[in-house]
Enzyme design. Structure first.
Site, PDB file in Angstrom:
ATOM      1  N   HIS A 187       3.705 -10.913   3.530  1.00 50.13           N
ATOM      2  CA  HIS A 187       3.668  -9.499   3.891  1.00 50.13           C
ATOM      3  C   HIS A 187       2.434  -9.233   4.757  1.00 50.13           C
ATOM      4  O   HIS A 187       1.312  -9.554   4.372  1.00 50.13           O
ATOM      5  CB  HIS A 187       3.617  -8.669   2.606  1.00 50.13           C
ATOM      6  CG  HIS A 187       3.777  -7.204   2.802  1.00 50.13           C
ATOM      7  ND1 HIS A 187       4.997  -6.587   3.017  1.00 50.13           N
ATOM      8  CD2 HIS A 187       2.866  -6.196   2.810  1.00 50.13           C
ATOM      9  CE1 HIS A 187       4.828  -5.284   3.139  1.00 50.13           C
ATOM     10  NE2 HIS A 187       3.538  -5.016   3.023  1.00 50.13           N
TER      11      HIS A 187
ATOM     12  N   ASP B  69       0.310  -6.464   6.668  1.00 48.07           N
ATOM     13  CA  ASP B  69       0.046  -5.022   6.709  1.00 48.07           C
ATOM     14  C   ASP B  69      -0.757  -4.638   7.940  1.00 48.07           C
ATOM     15  O   ASP B  69      -1.950  -4.901   8.023  1.00 48.07           O
ATOM     16  CB  ASP B  69      -0.762  -4.615   5.468  1.00 48.07           C
ATOM     17  CG  ASP B  69       0.086  -4.520   4.215  1.00 48.07           C
ATOM     18  OD1 ASP B  69       1.151  -3.866   4.272  1.00 48.07           O
ATOM     19  OD2 ASP B  69      -0.319  -5.086   3.178  1.00 48.07           O
TER      20      ASP B  69
ATOM     21  N   MET C 254       2.149   0.187   9.490  1.00 45.28           N
ATOM     22  CA  MET C 254       1.666   1.516   9.087  1.00 45.28           C
ATOM     23  C   MET C 254       0.988   2.123  10.306  1.00 45.28           C
ATOM     24  O   MET C 254      -0.227   2.301  10.352  1.00 45.28           O
ATOM     25  CB  MET C 254       0.701   1.380   7.905  1.00 45.28           C
ATOM     26  CG  MET C 254       1.431   1.136   6.587  1.00 45.28           C
ATOM     27  SD  MET C 254       0.343   0.529   5.303  1.00 45.28           S
ATOM     28  CE  MET C 254       0.354  -1.209   5.691  1.00 45.28           C
TER      29      MET C 254
ATOM     30  N   ASP D 257       5.962  -1.810  -2.851  1.00 44.92           N
ATOM     31  CA  ASP D 257       4.656  -2.181  -2.300  1.00 44.92           C
ATOM     32  C   ASP D 257       3.562  -1.277  -2.853  1.00 44.92           C
ATOM     33  O   ASP D 257       3.555  -0.077  -2.600  1.00 44.92           O
ATOM     34  CB  ASP D 257       4.740  -2.056  -0.763  1.00 44.92           C
ATOM     35  CG  ASP D 257       3.487  -2.549  -0.056  1.00 44.92           C
ATOM     36  OD1 ASP D 257       2.557  -3.032  -0.728  1.00 44.92           O
ATOM     37  OD2 ASP D 257       3.443  -2.439   1.187  1.00 44.92           O
TER      38      ASP D 257
END
Ligand code: DX5
Ligand code: ZN
Length: 217
Positions: free
Chosen positions: A32, A34, A67, A174
């Site tokens: 993952h 980010d 994000m 998450d």
């Protein structure tokens, strides 16, 4: 099939390759990633050059979590730099459908994420447009936070919505996932588990193994 997606946000960037391989040795198949832009969330994490570098050291499935504001600006580039799946935030898109379509057009699985305060109903119009829904179980922006207890009910609601629509999609969770709440989260209907601090703090391989043991049940 349950999947573990360790978040490198909690890794030690002095030896990122070593940390990634330790997670992989523990059985993780996904990674993952980010990406934070300082706009959609206050923090800035890392971006393309990190993903491009680590693409060279592992064949794991790259689960890129953007994000960032107007993520459609970067979907194609992350795909080119090795993402296998790209997730965008519903709250950050001007045109959600267009952003998801850009991910699929670039050859990746399309993920749609919602923050803890965004109603789960808001995803319904896009069921055909995503392959995975990412439910944030903390406010996005940093690792190591506490799991928001209401998230479990939200997972149940989304799984019910998808079942009723006859849609077999992944539900990823998450934020704040630990060994202690893992069972509850899977039982509620999630099948992709992100964990940052619970994997990368301490003995990475044995942390991942412990997660995999529960996920494999
Ligand atoms: C939060 C990130 C998460 C975070 C999870 O904004 O999207 O992926 O790294 O970290 P933990 O598992 O420590 O809550
Ligand atoms: Zn994430």
């Amino acid at each position: 099939m349950n999947i573990l997606s360790p978040s490198i946000l909690a890794a030690d960037f002095c030896h990122l390759e070593q940390d990634i391989k330790a997670a992989e040795a523990g059985g993780a198949k996904w990674l993952h990633i980010d990406v934070m832009d300082g706009m959609f969330v206050p923090a800035i994490s890392f971006g393309m050059c990190v993903q491009e570098s680590i693409r060279k050291c592992t064949d794991m499935f790259f689960d890129t979590h953007l994000m960032i504001k107007d993520p459609i600006r970067y979907t194609e580039e992350f795909a080119r730099l090795g993402s296998n799946g790209i997730t965008v935030h519903l709250e950050a898109c001007e045109d959600v459908r267009k952003a998801l379509a850009s991910i699929r057009a670039a050859g990746c699985r399309a993920g749609l994420s919602i923050n803890p305060k965004t109603p789960v109903e808001s995803i319904r119009p896009y069921i055909d447009d995503f392959d995975m829904i990412l439910l944030m179980s903390v406010e996005p922006g940093s690792g190591g936070q506490e799991y928001i207890p209401e998230s479990t009910e939200r997972i149940r609601q989304v799984r019910k919505m998808l079942n009723e629509a006859g849609a077999e999609k992944d539900i990823e969770v998450d934020g704040g996932v630990r060994l202690s709440n893992l069972e509850e989260i899977i039982t509620a209907g999630a099948n992709v588990i992100v964990a940052g601090s619970a994997i990368f703090k301490g003995d990475i391989t044995s942390n991942a193994k412990a997660f995999m043991q529960i996920l494999g049940r």
